[in-house]
Structures are given as C-alpha cells and as structure tokens.
Design a protein around this motif. Structure first.
Motif, PDB file in Angstrom:
ATOM      1  N   ASP A 100       0.847  -1.194   0.000  1.00 37.26           N
ATOM      2  CA  ASP A 100       0.000   0.000   0.000  1.00 37.26           C
ATOM      3  C   ASP A 100       0.884   1.247   0.000  1.00 37.26           C
ATOM      4  N   SER A 116      -3.254   3.948   6.370  1.00 39.41           N
ATOM      5  CA  SER A 116      -3.304   3.085   5.194  1.00 39.41           C
ATOM      6  C   SER A 116      -4.691   3.119   4.571  1.00 39.41           C
ATOM      7  N   ASN A 117      -4.764   2.766   3.296  1.00 33.86           N
ATOM      8  CA  ASN A 117      -6.034   2.785   2.575  1.00 33.86           C
ATOM      9  C   ASN A 117      -7.034   1.777   3.131  1.00 33.86           C
ATOM     10  N   ASN A 120      -6.782  -1.858   2.228  1.00 33.90           N
ATOM     11  CA  ASN A 120      -5.454  -2.462   2.397  1.00 33.90           C
ATOM     12  C   ASN A 120      -4.922  -2.494   3.818  1.00 33.90           C
ATOM     13  N   TYR A 121      -5.553  -1.783   4.763  1.00 29.25           N
ATOM     14  CA  TYR A 121      -4.885  -1.634   6.059  1.00 29.25           C
ATOM     15  C   TYR A 121      -4.729  -2.959   6.798  1.00 29.25           C
ATOM     16  N   VAL A 124      -1.686  -4.487   5.281  1.00 27.89           N
ATOM     17  CA  VAL A 124      -0.499  -3.788   5.758  1.00 27.89           C
ATOM     18  C   VAL A 124      -0.145  -4.248   7.173  1.00 27.89           C
ATOM     19  N   TYR A 244      -4.491   3.268  -5.215  1.00 28.83           N
ATOM     20  CA  TYR A 244      -4.198   1.838  -5.212  1.00 28.83           C
ATOM     21  C   TYR A 244      -5.288   1.083  -5.977  1.00 28.83           C
ATOM     22  N   GLU A 250       0.347  -4.398  -6.404  1.00 25.48           N
ATOM     23  CA  GLU A 250       1.337  -5.279  -5.791  1.00 25.48           C
ATOM     24  C   GLU A 250       2.411  -5.711  -6.792  1.00 25.48           C
TER      25      GLU A 250
END
Length: 371
Positions: A100, A116-117, A120-121, A124, A244, A250
């Motif tokens: 991310d 974080s988004n 995605n957190y 992460v 993202y 990725e």
C-alpha cells in the motif's frame, strides 16, 4: 442488504441524501448534491469528506529497532522524519510492488502511526507483523478505534481555526499537532488527497461524529458542503495523485507507478531496493503519466493508449471529465520511450481513437502552501 462495512457516519450520509455505493468493502457516499458541485466547492471554498474507513496502525518500541524495521519495508527515508512530521511512503512487498501507499506520522522516536487505505490496512498490518523483529517493536492496528474526516479547500484553515478557536497556522504542510478539544485529544494534520490546502482530523468515534455535524453547520456561510467519493476521485486525478488498484499495485514498483520521487538510497537494503533504485537511475520500461484529451470524450480506466500512428503503447489507469479544466483527463501506464510532454497520442474510447497529448506537468495548481 449490502454486506459492506459501514463507517460511523453511515446513517448521517443517508439523512443528508447521499447516494451510497460499495467501495473497497465499505458502504460509502459517492455524492450528495452532485460530483461537479462538490468538486467546485472544494476547489473554491471547502469540502468535508468522510475518510473514517482508512486504517490507523501504530508502531511503538525502541527507537533504533523501529527505524530499522520501517526502513527495511519502505522506500522513503523514515529516519529523515522529525517529531510531528508526516511522510508519504510505500510499504513494499518482497518483489518491490506495493502492499500500500501510506502516510507515516512520527509522534516521537518511540511512536509512529501509519495511515493506510481502507481496502489495504488489514494487509499492511499483517505484512508488518509477518516481518516484525523478535523484540523491540510492537504493531497495533487501532483502525476500529479511530475516526477520520478530511476538511479540504482554500477556506479549510479559516473554517477549522475558527471552529476549534485555535490558531492552526503553525501546522505546516505535512505536519500535524495533537490538540485538546472537548476534553479529548484530536490529531490535526495538514494533509489531504485533493490538491488543495486542508486538514485530516483524527479523533475518537463519538467526537468524530460531533466534529462532522458541527463543522458542516459552522462552515455553511463559508461555502462548506459534504463531498463524496466521486468528487474525491476527480480532485485527486486533477492533482495527479495515485490510487491503489489503479496507478498502484502489488506488481508495479513505486518508480513504474509514477511515485519514484519517494524512492531513496539507504544505508541498508530494503525489499527489492536494487531493482527499484536501478529503475530510478536508468528508467523503467513503462511508467504512469498524465494525459489530456484535445477533443470531446471522457476516458476511463483500462482504455488502450495509442501513439500518433495507431500503435498500442499502454493502457489508461484512471480517467474522468475534469470539472476544473472542462475536458477529459487521466493517467496511464505508457512505454517510457514514448513519454514526452505535449506528445500527441490517442485514447481509444468505445473503439474510437480520441486525440490527446501527454502531460508531464501538473494539471492544476491548488491552494496547498508548501513549506
């Protein structure tokens, strides 16, 4: 009924008449009064955004251990941060792609926060925990305990300063402060995702609801209105901010994704640092770049990009009608040797090539006051 998660403001959005859509596993407002109206308000006055679906991950422990840990997983130099400074960075996977893109907040040598988004957190947090050293560092995902709203626009400082009865002029761009308000501590950060001056405000959930409702009412005379994801997207594309799942993935490195400016050489290697630094020095084979249509049309993602002779040279990653420029603009992953400011290209929209040019410079100049 949608199974998407809901922010604490979900019922408030519905009461305000917002159109709701699923986004990254969340039920979010896409617009209230309309995307163009909300976009224009943010560019000319101020807009208020619910970003409480974002993640807040705290990293604490022994200073040197934290630095070594964060430096090994990211491409920007965390060691350059001062207390109460924010840094745009990327958490990398082992291949040099992005888990991310994040902002890192340094409270002290013993305490950092990673924002974080929404989608995605959790990944992460899991990635950080997977690579934790045996001792000296703790990772704590506190996302469910925090509320976040973003007040953006040229009048954001005036509105928030007067509402909180605090002078915020000392909070410079990409800096933050911990303030006392209504008997609690809130985090006020001069950051955002619109290309305008403004703040992201972190608080407890109950206080976040109070801040949202209070700011909307107080800010009305200044032109403040609630804004949804639609305006957030048009604003960030005009500002050339990566998203993202569009410009970031990725698979693509930070250099390929057009955020190579955050790639730094460090004393010790980080994930795929040789590969990433080599791309920064020698140039990647393809790279994210802006484009602007020179005829009518609205580009979207995953449209073919052609050179002047009709040869495919890439694909769009984001596209929209720009309310500020009154034309179609976007971002695309294009073969590096074709990237030149003003270079004629074509964007294939519904199988019809539309004339466009590459734009390497900013689309807009917002109200951000850089230090």
């Amino acid at each position: 009924m949608s199974q998407d998660r809901k922010t604490p403001l979900n019922e408030t959005h519905r009461t305000l008449g917002a159109k709701m859509i699923p986004f990254g596993g969340w039920d979010m407002p896409v617009q209230y009064s309309g995307i163009i109206a909300e976009h224009t308000a943010t560019r000319e006055a101020a807009g208020l955004f619910d970003v409480s679906h974002m993640g807040e991950i705290f990293v604490t422990g022994e200073p040197e251990s934290i630095l070594q840990f964060l430096e090994s997983l990211s491409c920007n130099t965390v060691s350059s941060l001062e207390n109460f400074q924010v840094q745009y960075n990327a958490i990398l996977n082992e291949q040099g792609g992005l888990v991310d893109d994040v902002t890192i907040y340094k409270f002290s040598p013993e305490k950092y926060m990673i924002c974080s988004n929404a989608s995605n957190y959790e990944a992460v947090a899991a990635h950080l925990k997977k690579h934790l050293p045996e001792n000296g560092v703790t990772v704590d995902d506190q996302s469910s305990r925090w509320h976040q709203i973003a007040l953006q626009g040229p009048k954001a400082d005036q509105i928030l300063s007067q509402y909180l009865s605090k002078d915020l002029s000392g909070i410079l761009y990409y800096r933050f402060a911990v303030l006392s308000w209504e008997g609690e501590e809130i985090l006020v950060s001069r950051t955002g995702y619109t290309g305008e001056d403004g703040f992201e405000i972190y608080s407890s959930v109950p206080l976040g609801l109070k801040l949202w409702n209070g700011l909307l009412e107080f800010g009305k005379p200044f032109g403040l209105i609630p804004c949804g994801l639609g305006a957030r997207d048009t604003l960030r594309i005009e500002a050339k901010y990566a998203l993202y799942g569009h410009e970031l993935s990725e698979v693509w490195t930070p250099v390929e994704s057009g955020i190579g400016w955050i790639v730094k050489e460090k004393e010790k290697p980080y994930f795929a640092s040789d590969k990433i630094l080599s791309q920064k020095k020698g140039g990647p084979s393809s790279k994210i770049v802006g484009f602007c249509l020179t005829e009518a049309g609205v580009p979207r993602e995953n449209f073919r990009v052609l050179d002047a002779d009709g040869n495919e040279i890439g694909k769009t990653t984001s596209g929209t009608f720009s309310p500020s420029l009154k034309k179609g603009i976007g971002l695309a992953l294009i073969r590096a040797e074709k990237i030149k400011d003003g270079e004629p290209i074509q964007i294939e929209i519904r199988e019809q090539p539309k004339q466009a040019i590459i734009v390497t410079k900013p689309f807009i100049e917002g109200s951000i006051r850089k230090n």
